[in-house]
Design a protein around this motif. Structure first.
Motif, PDB file in Angstrom:
ATOM      1  N   ARG A 130      -3.451   6.101 -11.653  1.00 43.89           N
ATOM      2  CA  ARG A 130      -4.195   6.193 -10.392  1.00 43.89           C
ATOM      3  C   ARG A 130      -3.621   7.300  -9.531  1.00 43.89           C
ATOM      4  O   ARG A 130      -2.422   7.318  -9.250  1.00 43.89           O
TER       5      ARG A 130
ATOM      6  N   ALA B  79      10.811   2.583 -13.116  1.00 41.74           N
ATOM      7  CA  ALA B  79       9.570   1.955 -12.634  1.00 41.74           C
ATOM      8  C   ALA B  79       8.397   2.862 -12.974  1.00 41.74           C
ATOM      9  O   ALA B  79       8.255   3.949 -12.431  1.00 41.74           O
ATOM     10  N   LEU B  80       7.562   2.413 -13.901  1.00 45.10           N
ATOM     11  CA  LEU B  80       6.429   3.224 -14.338  1.00 45.10           C
ATOM     12  C   LEU B  80       5.187   2.852 -13.535  1.00 45.10           C
ATOM     13  O   LEU B  80       4.949   1.679 -13.254  1.00 45.10           O
ATOM     14  N   ALA B  81       4.406   3.872 -13.182  1.00 43.91           N
ATOM     15  CA  ALA B  81       3.131   3.612 -12.522  1.00 43.91           C
ATOM     16  C   ALA B  81       2.231   2.861 -13.500  1.00 43.91           C
ATOM     17  O   ALA B  81       2.252   3.147 -14.698  1.00 43.91           O
ATOM     18  N   PRO B  82       1.450   1.889 -13.007  1.00 46.56           N
ATOM     19  CA  PRO B  82       0.552   1.154 -13.906  1.00 46.56           C
ATOM     20  C   PRO B  82      -0.396   2.101 -14.641  1.00 46.56           C
ATOM     21  O   PRO B  82      -0.849   3.091 -14.081  1.00 46.56           O
TER      22      PRO B  82
ATOM     23  N   GLN C 108       5.085  -2.557  -7.281  1.00 44.86           N
ATOM     24  CA  GLN C 108       3.778  -2.841  -7.890  1.00 44.86           C
ATOM     25  C   GLN C 108       3.514  -4.331  -8.092  1.00 44.86           C
ATOM     26  O   GLN C 108       2.352  -4.749  -8.112  1.00 44.86           O
TER      27      GLN C 108
ATOM     28  N   PHE D  77      13.265   4.593  -4.945  1.00 46.78           N
ATOM     29  CA  PHE D  77      12.748   5.150  -6.197  1.00 46.78           C
ATOM     30  C   PHE D  77      13.580   4.683  -7.381  1.00 46.78           C
ATOM     31  O   PHE D  77      14.798   4.826  -7.390  1.00 46.78           O
ATOM     32  N   ARG D  78      12.924   4.108  -8.372  1.00 46.62           N
ATOM     33  CA  ARG D  78      13.603   3.699  -9.606  1.00 46.62           C
ATOM     34  C   ARG D  78      12.989   4.484 -10.756  1.00 46.62           C
ATOM     35  O   ARG D  78      11.777   4.478 -10.951  1.00 46.62           O
TER      36      ARG D  78
ATOM     37  N   MET E 143       0.831  -1.199   0.000  1.00 43.78           N
ATOM     38  CA  MET E 143       0.000   0.000   0.000  1.00 43.78           C
ATOM     39  C   MET E 143       0.869   1.255   0.000  1.00 43.78           C
ATOM     40  O   MET E 143       0.521   2.273  -0.584  1.00 43.78           O
ATOM     41  N   TRP E 144       2.011   1.158   0.679  1.00 42.93           N
ATOM     42  CA  TRP E 144       2.928   2.298   0.797  1.00 42.93           C
ATOM     43  C   TRP E 144       3.626   2.572  -0.538  1.00 42.93           C
ATOM     44  O   TRP E 144       3.858   3.718  -0.917  1.00 42.93           O
ATOM     45  N   LYS E 145       3.963   1.487  -1.271  1.00 41.64           N
ATOM     46  CA  LYS E 145       4.760   1.616  -2.502  1.00 41.64           C
ATOM     47  C   LYS E 145       4.088   0.914  -3.687  1.00 41.64           C
ATOM     48  O   LYS E 145       4.642  -0.023  -4.260  1.00 41.64           O
ATOM     49  N   PRO E 146       2.881   1.355  -4.080  1.00 44.32           N
ATOM     50  CA  PRO E 146       2.173   0.660  -5.168  1.00 44.32           C
ATOM     51  C   PRO E 146       2.788   0.882  -6.550  1.00 44.32           C
ATOM     52  O   PRO E 146       2.332   0.260  -7.510  1.00 44.32           O
ATOM     53  N   VAL E 147       3.811   1.744  -6.640  1.00 41.22           N
ATOM     54  CA  VAL E 147       4.522   1.885  -7.922  1.00 41.22           C
ATOM     55  C   VAL E 147       5.850   1.123  -7.847  1.00 41.22           C
ATOM     56  O   VAL E 147       6.103   0.225  -8.650  1.00 41.22           O
ATOM     57  N   GLN E 148       6.680   1.464  -6.866  1.00 41.23           N
ATOM     58  CA  GLN E 148       8.001   0.817  -6.769  1.00 41.23           C
ATOM     59  C   GLN E 148       7.866  -0.691  -6.505  1.00 41.23           C
ATOM     60  O   GLN E 148       8.678  -1.476  -6.965  1.00 41.23           O
TER      61      GLN E 148
ATOM     62  N   GLY F  59       6.510   9.327  -1.753  1.00 37.58           N
ATOM     63  CA  GLY F  59       6.570   8.551  -2.992  1.00 37.58           C
ATOM     64  C   GLY F  59       5.660   7.343  -2.929  1.00 37.58           C
ATOM     65  O   GLY F  59       5.297   6.864  -1.856  1.00 37.58           O
ATOM     66  N   LEU F  60       5.297   6.853  -4.120  1.00 36.56           N
ATOM     67  CA  LEU F  60       4.446   5.667  -4.176  1.00 36.56           C
ATOM     68  C   LEU F  60       5.230   4.469  -4.688  1.00 36.56           C
ATOM     69  O   LEU F  60       6.276   4.624  -5.297  1.00 36.56           O
TER      70      LEU F  60
ATOM     71  N   SER G  67      -8.401   6.475  -3.604  1.00 33.50           N
ATOM     72  CA  SER G  67      -7.722   6.688  -4.880  1.00 33.50           C
ATOM     73  C   SER G  67      -8.746   6.828  -5.988  1.00 33.50           C
ATOM     74  O   SER G  67      -9.912   6.456  -5.817  1.00 33.50           O
TER      75      SER G  67
ATOM     76  N   TYR H 191      -4.160  -1.753  -5.686  1.00 35.70           N
ATOM     77  CA  TYR H 191      -4.146  -0.811  -4.567  1.00 35.70           C
ATOM     78  C   TYR H 191      -5.430  -0.836  -3.727  1.00 35.70           C
ATOM     79  O   TYR H 191      -5.381  -0.867  -2.504  1.00 35.70           O
ATOM     80  N   GLU H 192      -6.591  -0.808  -4.399  1.00 30.94           N
ATOM     81  CA  GLU H 192      -7.834  -0.723  -3.621  1.00 30.94           C
ATOM     82  C   GLU H 192      -8.062  -1.975  -2.771  1.00 30.94           C
ATOM     83  O   GLU H 192      -8.536  -1.895  -1.647  1.00 30.94           O
TER      84      GLU H 192
ATOM     85  N   ILE I 160      -3.420   8.613  -5.900  1.00 35.58           N
ATOM     86  CA  ILE I 160      -3.632   8.071  -4.554  1.00 35.58           C
ATOM     87  C   ILE I 160      -3.478   9.204  -3.551  1.00 35.58           C
ATOM     88  O   ILE I 160      -2.447   9.874  -3.494  1.00 35.58           O
TER      89      ILE I 160
ATOM     90  N   PRO J 154       2.452  10.422 -11.089  1.00 40.69           N
ATOM     91  CA  PRO J 154       1.823   9.206 -10.562  1.00 40.69           C
ATOM     92  C   PRO J 154       2.716   8.441  -9.589  1.00 40.69           C
ATOM     93  O   PRO J 154       2.286   7.439  -9.023  1.00 40.69           O
ATOM     94  N   THR J 155       3.946   8.918  -9.400  1.00 43.85           N
ATOM     95  CA  THR J 155       4.850   8.269  -8.446  1.00 43.85           C
ATOM     96  C   THR J 155       4.809   8.957  -7.083  1.00 43.85           C
ATOM     97  O   THR J 155       5.596   8.607  -6.207  1.00 43.85           O
TER      98      THR J 155
END
Lengths: 209, 258
Positions: B142, B79-82, A161, B75-76, A154-159, B257-258, B150, A170-171, B144, B222-223
């Motif tokens: 998304r 790494a792309l957000a979905p 994923q 952080f990369r 939940m904290w890092k849904p991108v890094q 960051g996400l 979200s 996420y939801e 968030i 989105p990150t």
């Protein structure tokens, strides 16, 4: 150390073996504090966007408002996670998990639940867990692992994923995190009640014997 | 507490009001520890000193700074957000701010000038037409919120990394700072500014950004959590000084960051 106390210690040994080693007691109490902080601050965070039709009363939340709850949560997470990793590593390395928590036989769980409900469950030997204890302790360890992993997701849904995707995105991971909390709080209620009903179990977690 | 009125159609005004009230940094909410009676239960475990007053807040903020560093390590850039299909866009997309929509800034697009400052070669202000003429990209990602909810939105605009290259920004600088029409502000790390999905968004759902979503420009990342995505952006500065931000200064984690 005087001769007298040394003799006492020696004399006590056979009748009072160490039930919980020092590392375990330390991990237990660090976890207790970290877990309470995580739960109370987590409730504060939950209140900012409730998943269900209720919020937690301010008297049981930590942080005063959302930012305060988040600061507590993301500080205590380090204590919870590092302590949890040490506990898991030592639990396996020392063979304690294998010896105390395994095997869990369904038939034994059934008969021990029955005994517990009729107040006939035996606690004479604190070093041997009954089947209900095994099930609850294993269950709360698994809930602990799930709550940390879902928290990370939940904290890092991108890094992270890929991890978030394991929980359905996420939801969904918000619900997983919530129900893992509910399982742990449910365990806590039973655990604390039973520890108070069998005070020598509480003493064993403090002094080791 | 401010009055909240004229909410956008389709959005539950009660919910929105509650959201805004929760987010409102009124004095009673400012102290992290006031009103947290549960601390009674915790004091015996932690000792009184750290629990009351500013010392606890100072310790927590130090740990939050440590967490900024940990997140920068995680952080990369690749790494792309979905991304999601157009059918997944949340409609209506929520308006969210610490004020009501009726109090949101109203900018005149023809008078708008985007100011560029700090460690850049070309500090010429940009008109909206010039910004719209930049190569445009699109993303459906998304958003968030720090509160936990979200929503999926569709944004179109220019890559911030392209823009930084175009104005000759020193990308070895640590930060990019954004200032908004209503006084809101944000500082972000350079790595995030250069992320391929970090966008100067001029459109939502292929229409010029409505006032609710930040006309004439929102910085879409989105990150990062939603509050790190400023709306009504009027100025940018490339800098080595962390100038903080509206919510960050009140206790939200800086990196977020996400």
């Amino acid at each position: 150390m005087t001769a007298e106390t040394a003799a006492d210690t020696v004399a006590e040994r056979p009748s009072h073996p160490v039930i919980h080693p020092g590392w375990l007691r330390l991990c237990h109490w660090i976890n207790a504090v970290a877990m309470l902080v995580m739960i109370a601050s987590g409730w504060q965070i939950y209140n900012a966007a409730p998943l269900f039709g209720f919020t937690f009363p301010g008297s049981v939340t930590l942080g005063g408002w959302l930012a305060g709850g988040l600061l507590w949560h993301f500080a205590a997470m380090w204590v919870l996670a590092i302590n949890g990793l040490v506990y898991l590593a030592l639990g396996f390395a020392t063979g304690r998990f294998q010896a105390r928590l395994w095997p869990i036989a369904p038939a034994a769980v059934f008969s021990d639940v029955k005994a517990a409900l009729t107040f006939r469950l035996n606690h004479a030997d604190l070093s041997r867990y009954n089947a209900v204890q095994k099930l609850l302790y294993t269950g709360v360890i698994i809930s602990g692992i799930v709550i940390v992993l879902s928290g990370l997701a939940m904290w890092k849904p991108v890094q992270l994923q890929e991890l978030t995707a394991v929980f359905g995105g996420y939801e969904w991971v918000r619900y997983v995190h919530f129900f893992a909390m509910a399982a742990i709080v449910g365990f806590l209620v039973v655990h604390v009640t039973l520890a108070l009903l069998v005070p020598k179990s509480l003493r064993a977690m403090v002094t080791g014997r | 507490m401010r009055r909240l009125r004229n909410l956008i159609p389709g959005v539950d005004s009660d919910l929105l009001m509650r959201d805004a009230a929760r987010a409102m940094p009124d004095p009673a909410r400012r102290g992290f520890l006031r009103g947290a009676a549960s601390l009674g239960a915790l004091t015996f475990l932690t000792g009184c000193d750290i629990i009351d007053g500013n010392s606890a807040e100072a310790v927590l903020r130090k740990i939050s700074e440590f967490n900024d560093g940990a997140q920068a390590l995680l952080f990369r850039r690749g790494a792309l957000a979905p991304e999601y299909p157009a059918s997944a866009v949340t409609r209506p997309f929520p308006f969210n701010a610490y004020y009501a929509l009726s109090e949101a800034p109203v900018l005149d697009g023809s008078l708008y000038r985007f100011e560029v400052g700090g460690l850049v070669d070309n500090k010429k202000p940009w008109t909206l037409d010039e910004l719209h003429a930049l190569p445009q990209v699109s993303q459906i990602t998304r958003l968030i919120c720090v509160e936990g909810w979200s929503a999926i939105g569709s944004w179109q605009g220019a890559r911030l990394s392209d823009f930084l290259a175009r104005v000759g920004a020193d990308t070895r600088a640590k930060y990019v700072w954004f200032r908004c029409a209503e006084g809101y502000s944000n500082t972000i790390d350079m790595a995030t500014a250069l992320h391929p999905q970090t966008q100067m968004a001029f459109r939502f759902d292929n229409e010029i950004l409505p006032r609710a979503y930040g006309f004439p420009m929102k910085i879409r990342m989105p990150t990062k959590l939603g509050f790190k995505n400023p709306k009504y952006v009027v100025a940018m500065e490339v800098t080595n000084t962390d100038k903080g931000g509206y919510w960050e200064d009140q206790g939200y984690n800086w990196f977020s960051g996400l």
